[in-house]
Design a protein around this motif. Structure first.
Motif, short mmCIF file in Angstrom:
data_model
loop_
_atom_site.label_atom_id
_atom_site.label_comp_id
_atom_site.label_asym_id
_atom_site.label_seq_id
_atom_site.Cartn_x
_atom_site.Cartn_y
_atom_site.Cartn_z
N ILE A 1 -9.19 1.37 -7.58
CA ILE A 1 -8.24 2.22 -6.86
C ILE A 1 -7.17 1.31 -6.26
N LYS A 2 -5.92 1.65 -6.49
CA LYS A 2 -4.80 0.89 -5.93
C LYS A 2 -4.28 1.61 -4.69
N ILE A 3 -4.14 0.88 -3.60
CA ILE A 3 -3.61 1.42 -2.34
C ILE A 3 -2.32 0.67 -2.04
N ILE A 4 -1.22 1.42 -1.91
CA ILE A 4 0.06 0.79 -1.64
C ILE A 4 0.86 1.65 -0.66
N PRO A 5 1.40 1.04 0.39
CA PRO A 5 2.22 1.81 1.33
C PRO A 5 3.43 2.41 0.63
N ARG A 6 3.76 3.66 0.95
CA ARG A 6 4.86 4.35 0.30
C ARG A 6 6.19 3.61 0.45
N ASP A 7 6.51 3.17 1.66
CA ASP A 7 7.77 2.46 1.88
C ASP A 7 7.82 1.15 1.10
N TYR A 8 6.72 0.44 1.08
CA TYR A 8 6.64 -0.83 0.36
C TYR A 8 6.83 -0.60 -1.14
N GLU A 9 6.19 0.43 -1.67
CA GLU A 9 6.31 0.75 -3.08
C GLU A 9 7.75 1.13 -3.42
N ALA A 10 8.39 1.90 -2.56
CA ALA A 10 9.79 2.29 -2.79
C ALA A 10 10.69 1.06 -2.79
N MET A 11 10.45 0.12 -1.88
CA MET A 11 11.23 -1.11 -1.84
C MET A 11 11.05 -1.91 -3.13
N LEU A 12 9.81 -2.07 -3.58
CA LEU A 12 9.55 -2.82 -4.81
C LEU A 12 10.24 -2.18 -6.01
N GLU A 13 10.18 -0.85 -6.09
CA GLU A 13 10.82 -0.14 -7.20
C GLU A 13 12.33 -0.30 -7.15
#
Length: 140
Positions: free
Chosen positions: A90-102
């Motif tokens: 299971i991958k857990i990633i903060p929404r804001d962090y994921e948006a920044m990476l994308e």
């Protein structure tokens, strides 16, 4: 957690990911994934399967490094049964962090270097113009 990556081989406590603002956690649960998902604080994070092959290879290397340094039986079993393990992680990633990476990835695809892409993504976030997926939950 505010950055980096962690692999959890086993169970997690209640309220996992509370306050997680950066980084990525990968969990290979001892039991059924649905028993793990209900322990995760979903306020700030997305819960996803591990599907990206490059990311799968990176997690494999993290587990292998752990095995090499500790002799962990859990790490050894995860690697021996890798095809099953990657389906359970299971991958857990903060929404804001994921948006920044994308967004950084999009800017780099447009030709910006890594530093420029990070700066531009930061300004988008600061101005409230960064698109964030509000909820993604792995279903089991």
């Amino acid at each position: 957690m505010t950055g980096g990556k962690v692999v959890v081989l086993g169970s997690i406590g209640r309220n996992f990911a509370a306050g997680m603002s950066g980084g990525i956690a990968y969990i290979l649960p001892d039991g059924a994934p649905d028993q793990t998902i209900h322990r995760i604080n979903k306020d700030m994070v997305n819960i996803e399967p591990l599907t990206d092959q490059k990311e799968q290879a990176e997690v494999y290397e993290l587990i292998k490094n752990h095995l090499d340094h500790t002799g962990s039986p859990k790490a050894e079993q995860a690697l021996i049964n890798w095809k099953t393990s990657i389906q359970r992680i299971i991958k857990i990633i903060p929404r804001d962090y994921e948006a920044m990476l994308e967004q950084i990835e999009r800017y780099e695809a447009q030709g910006l270097d890594a530093e420029q892409a990070q700066e531009e993504a930061f300004y988008l976030k600061k101005e409230g113009k960064l698109s964030v997926r509000t909820s993604t939950y792995l279903t089991v």
